[in-house]
Design a protein around this motif. Structure first.
Motif, PDB file in Angstrom:
ATOM      1  N   PRO A   1      -8.475  -2.362  -3.748  1.00 19.11           N
ATOM      2  CA  PRO A   1      -8.338  -3.050  -5.036  1.00 19.11           C
ATOM      3  C   PRO A   1      -8.736  -2.137  -6.196  1.00 19.11           C
ATOM      4  N   SER A   2      -8.103  -2.358  -7.338  1.00 18.65           N
ATOM      5  CA  SER A   2      -8.341  -1.477  -8.494  1.00 18.65           C
ATOM      6  C   SER A   2      -9.775  -1.547  -9.003  1.00 18.65           C
ATOM      7  N   THR A   3     -10.515  -2.590  -8.606  1.00 18.53           N
ATOM      8  CA  THR A   3     -11.901  -2.742  -9.067  1.00 18.53           C
ATOM      9  C   THR A   3     -12.908  -2.073  -8.135  1.00 18.53           C
TER      10      THR A   3
ATOM     11  N   ALA B   1     -14.631   0.558 -13.542  1.00 22.06           N
ATOM     12  CA  ALA B   1     -13.691   0.950 -14.596  1.00 22.06           C
ATOM     13  C   ALA B   1     -13.475   2.457 -14.637  1.00 22.06           C
ATOM     14  N   SER B   2     -13.786   3.153 -13.559  1.00 19.85           N
ATOM     15  CA  SER B   2     -13.690   4.618 -13.545  1.00 19.85           C
ATOM     16  C   SER B   2     -12.247   5.116 -13.532  1.00 19.85           C
ATOM     17  N   GLY B   3     -11.314   4.268 -13.097  1.00 19.81           N
ATOM     18  CA  GLY B   3      -9.924   4.702 -12.977  1.00 19.81           C
ATOM     19  C   GLY B   3      -9.608   5.376 -11.665  1.00 19.81           C
ATOM     20  N   VAL B   4     -10.598   5.476 -10.767  1.00 18.35           N
ATOM     21  CA  VAL B   4     -10.401   6.099  -9.465  1.00 18.35           C
ATOM     22  C   VAL B   4      -9.845   5.067  -8.485  1.00 18.35           C
ATOM     23  N   GLY B   5      -8.783   5.432  -7.779  1.00 20.67           N
ATOM     24  CA  GLY B   5      -8.220   4.590  -6.744  1.00 20.67           C
ATOM     25  C   GLY B   5      -8.430   5.192  -5.372  1.00 20.67           C
ATOM     26  N   MET B   6      -8.219   4.406  -4.349  1.00 19.35           N
ATOM     27  CA  MET B   6      -8.421   4.887  -2.975  1.00 19.35           C
ATOM     28  C   MET B   6      -7.406   4.241  -2.051  1.00 19.35           C
ATOM     29  N   TYR B   7      -7.010   4.981  -1.020  1.00 22.12           N
ATOM     30  CA  TYR B   7      -6.143   4.423   0.013  1.00 22.12           C
ATOM     31  C   TYR B   7      -6.514   5.023   1.364  1.00 22.12           C
ATOM     32  N   VAL B   8      -6.124   4.325   2.421  1.00 26.54           N
ATOM     33  CA  VAL B   8      -6.247   4.813   3.791  1.00 26.54           C
ATOM     34  C   VAL B   8      -4.863   4.668   4.416  1.00 26.54           C
ATOM     35  N   SER B   9      -4.372   5.720   5.073  1.00 26.14           N
ATOM     36  CA  SER B   9      -3.028   5.659   5.645  1.00 26.14           C
ATOM     37  C   SER B   9      -2.966   6.419   6.955  1.00 26.14           C
ATOM     38  N   GLY B  10      -1.947   6.125   7.733  1.00 25.36           N
ATOM     39  CA  GLY B  10      -1.765   6.800   9.010  1.00 25.36           C
ATOM     40  C   GLY B  10      -0.324   6.731   9.463  1.00 25.36           C
ATOM     41  N   GLU B  11       0.000   7.563  10.455  1.00 26.50           N
ATOM     42  CA  GLU B  11       1.353   7.619  10.989  1.00 26.50           C
ATOM     43  C   GLU B  11       1.295   7.941  12.476  1.00 26.50           C
TER      44      GLU B  11
ATOM     45  N   PRO C   1      17.906   1.883  -2.260  1.00 23.20           N
ATOM     46  CA  PRO C   1      18.075   0.476  -2.643  1.00 23.20           C
ATOM     47  C   PRO C   1      16.824  -0.338  -2.323  1.00 23.20           C
ATOM     48  N   THR C   2      16.534  -1.338  -3.148  1.00 19.17           N
ATOM     49  CA  THR C   2      15.367  -2.194  -2.958  1.00 19.17           C
ATOM     50  C   THR C   2      15.807  -3.658  -2.963  1.00 19.17           C
ATOM     51  N   PHE C   3      15.302  -4.414  -1.999  1.00 18.89           N
ATOM     52  CA  PHE C   3      15.573  -5.836  -1.911  1.00 18.89           C
ATOM     53  C   PHE C   3      14.236  -6.555  -1.770  1.00 18.89           C
ATOM     54  N   GLY C   4      13.686  -6.964  -2.898  1.00 17.29           N
ATOM     55  CA  GLY C   4      12.403  -7.649  -2.864  1.00 17.29           C
ATOM     56  C   GLY C   4      11.319  -6.754  -2.300  1.00 17.29           C
ATOM     57  N   MET C   5      10.728  -7.165  -1.181  1.00 19.06           N
ATOM     58  CA  MET C   5       9.638  -6.411  -0.565  1.00 19.06           C
ATOM     59  C   MET C   5      10.120  -5.236   0.286  1.00 19.06           C
ATOM     60  N   PHE C   6      11.453  -5.091   0.443  1.00 18.30           N
ATOM     61  CA  PHE C   6      12.016  -4.054   1.307  1.00 18.30           C
ATOM     62  C   PHE C   6      12.595  -2.915   0.464  1.00 18.30           C
ATOM     63  N   ALA C   7      12.053  -1.707   0.649  1.00 15.50           N
ATOM     64  CA  ALA C   7      12.520  -0.518  -0.073  1.00 15.50           C
ATOM     65  C   ALA C   7      13.112   0.464   0.935  1.00 15.50           C
ATOM     66  N   PHE C   8      14.419   0.708   0.824  1.00 15.07           N
ATOM     67  CA  PHE C   8      15.120   1.605   1.741  1.00 15.07           C
ATOM     68  C   PHE C   8      15.307   2.983   1.098  1.00 15.07           C
TER      69      PHE C   8
ATOM     70  N   LYS D   1      14.839   5.507   5.938  1.00 19.70           N
ATOM     71  CA  LYS D   1      13.450   5.060   5.861  1.00 19.70           C
ATOM     72  C   LYS D   1      13.392   3.647   5.271  1.00 19.70           C
ATOM     73  N   LEU D   2      12.387   2.909   5.689  1.00 25.03           N
ATOM     74  CA  LEU D   2      12.149   1.566   5.161  1.00 25.03           C
ATOM     75  C   LEU D   2      10.662   1.379   4.933  1.00 25.03           C
ATOM     76  N   ASN D   3      10.285   1.020   3.703  1.00 23.56           N
ATOM     77  CA  ASN D   3       8.917   0.652   3.382  1.00 23.56           C
ATOM     78  C   ASN D   3       8.874  -0.837   3.053  1.00 23.56           C
ATOM     79  N   VAL D   4       7.946  -1.554   3.666  1.00 22.87           N
ATOM     80  CA  VAL D   4       7.804  -2.990   3.449  1.00 22.87           C
ATOM     81  C   VAL D   4       6.461  -3.242   2.769  1.00 22.87           C
ATOM     82  N   THR D   5       6.506  -3.770   1.544  1.00 24.86           N
ATOM     83  CA  THR D   5       5.287  -4.084   0.798  1.00 24.86           C
ATOM     84  C   THR D   5       4.865  -5.509   1.152  1.00 24.86           C
ATOM     85  N   LEU D   6       3.824  -5.642   1.964  1.00 19.33           N
ATOM     86  CA  LEU D   6       3.383  -6.949   2.425  1.00 19.33           C
ATOM     87  C   LEU D   6       2.617  -7.701   1.345  1.00 19.33           C
ATOM     88  N   ASN D   7       1.784  -6.971   0.616  1.00 18.04           N
ATOM     89  CA  ASN D   7       1.043  -7.543  -0.520  1.00 18.04           C
ATOM     90  C   ASN D   7       0.524  -6.385  -1.356  1.00 18.04           C
ATOM     91  N   ASP D   8      -0.397  -6.643  -2.283  1.00 20.25           N
ATOM     92  CA  ASP D   8      -0.899  -5.598  -3.177  1.00 20.25           C
ATOM     93  C   ASP D   8      -1.667  -4.505  -2.434  1.00 20.25           C
TER      94      ASP D   8
END
Length: 337
Positions: free
Chosen positions: A214-216, A220-230, A109-116, A174-181
């Protein structure tokens, strides 16, 4: 006078015609109806990694592993999804099981910025053999699980015991909270009444964070990037007598499995449906306690004595590891239309 009347009539006709034409143009520009809601979807993917690490502990003896999954989904509406799934990965377990097969299902279930995400996950390890005392002791007694045709007689060279079956299940939330883009944080909880069939309950809780560039970032290569941790904590109860220490006044009927902290951090690059993830994993388990927990069949004697590891054999299965994983992920309604 006639000329004035004729001019007035002509203006009225032109005005009426213009209004009618304008009305026609407005009607012609109306937006088309929205597409019909598609409740069914299927996600699937596969990957190859230099090491399969689960909660900081290698499942593939620090060797490469392949994995694949298949997940049908039913969207009750845009904010509620039901799903089931199956996945498989290559492993190298002490009981000689060579594959992990997972069956799982739940509700998102999803409630706005909260995805369970709530569900149950089953871990199956087919093809295992029993290694133990072969009936000479209560500890490690394989009973009817001895497979002499496969050579499962006597102990592995380091004296560790391993049951024929390591299969178990967990319930999770599990709960994921999307704070912004760019930023997402997560909170995870898993519980099993009999983790890895050790006879001990297991509880795992963790927090995660992910920053998406950011997508830019790469033009315009279409390559995206992220950094994550746990960062996570795995707690355990006491094992059953199979893993007890013969003659020990405290641990003869089972050992208190060692709880531990684990963490990982990494960077990923995406292009269309492909992801390359480069990640560092580690735990705070000693080599001796790691050996007692995993029954590592490759553990070597290095004076790693602990209360639950009196033989002094040490395992590096819980030590730091760098992992590279290349994978692809598809959803039928998004990628295959």
């Amino acid at each position: 006078m006639k000329k004035v009347a004729l001019l007035a009539t002509a203006l009225a006709i032109v005005t009426t015609g213009s209004a009618f034409a304008a009305d026609l143009r407005v009607k012609a520009l109306k937006a088309p109806p929205p597409p019909a809601f598609e409740p069914w979807d299927i996600a699937f993917g596969a990957g190859i990694m230099s090491d399969y690490v689960f909660r900081g502990i290698t499942q593939s003896n620090h060797k490469p592993s392949v994995t694949a999954y298949f997940e049908p989904r039913y969207n009750v509406n845009k904010d509620l999804q039901l799903y089931i799934g199956a996945s498989a990965s290559s492993i190298s377990f002490p009981n000689r099981a060579a594959a992990e097969v997972d069956i799982y299902g739940g509700i998102r279930p999803t409630f706005g910025m909260f995805a369970f995400d709530f569900g149950v996950w089953g871990y199956l390890y087919p093809g295992g053999q029993c290694f133990g005392s072969q009936g000479t002791l209560l500890q490690g007694n394989c009973g009817g699980d001895i497979d002499y045709s496969q050579g499962a007689i006597g102990l592995p060279i380091n004296g560790n015991f391993a049951k024929k079956s390591a299969s178990f299940y967990e319930g999770f939330a599990k709960l994921n909270v999307t704070l912004n883009d760019q930023w997402t944080v997560g909170f995870n909880e898993y519980y099993s009444p009999n983790f890895l069939n050790l006879g001990a309950w297991g509880n795992y809780a963790s927090i995660t964070a992910k920053w998406t560039a950011p997508s830019t970032t790469f033009g315009a290569s279409g390559v995206g990037m992220y950094v994550s941790g746990e960062f996570g904590r795995q707690w355990f109860g006491t094992s059953d007598i199979f893993y007890g220490i013969a003659g020990d006044p405290v641990y003869a009927n089972g050992i208190k499995e060692p709880s531990y902290n684990t963490w990982n951090v990494g960077v990923g690059f995406t292009y269309k449906v492909f992801t390359l993830d480069l990640r560092y994993y580690d735990t705070d388990l000693s080599k001796g306690d790691c050996n007692a927990l995993t029954s590592d069949h490759t553990a070597k004697f290095d004076s790693s004595f602990t209360a639950i590891n009196p033989g002094g054999f040490g395992s590096n299965w819980c030590s730091a590891a760098g992992v590279a994983k290349l994978s692809f992920d598809l959803t039928a309604m998004t990628n295959l239309k």
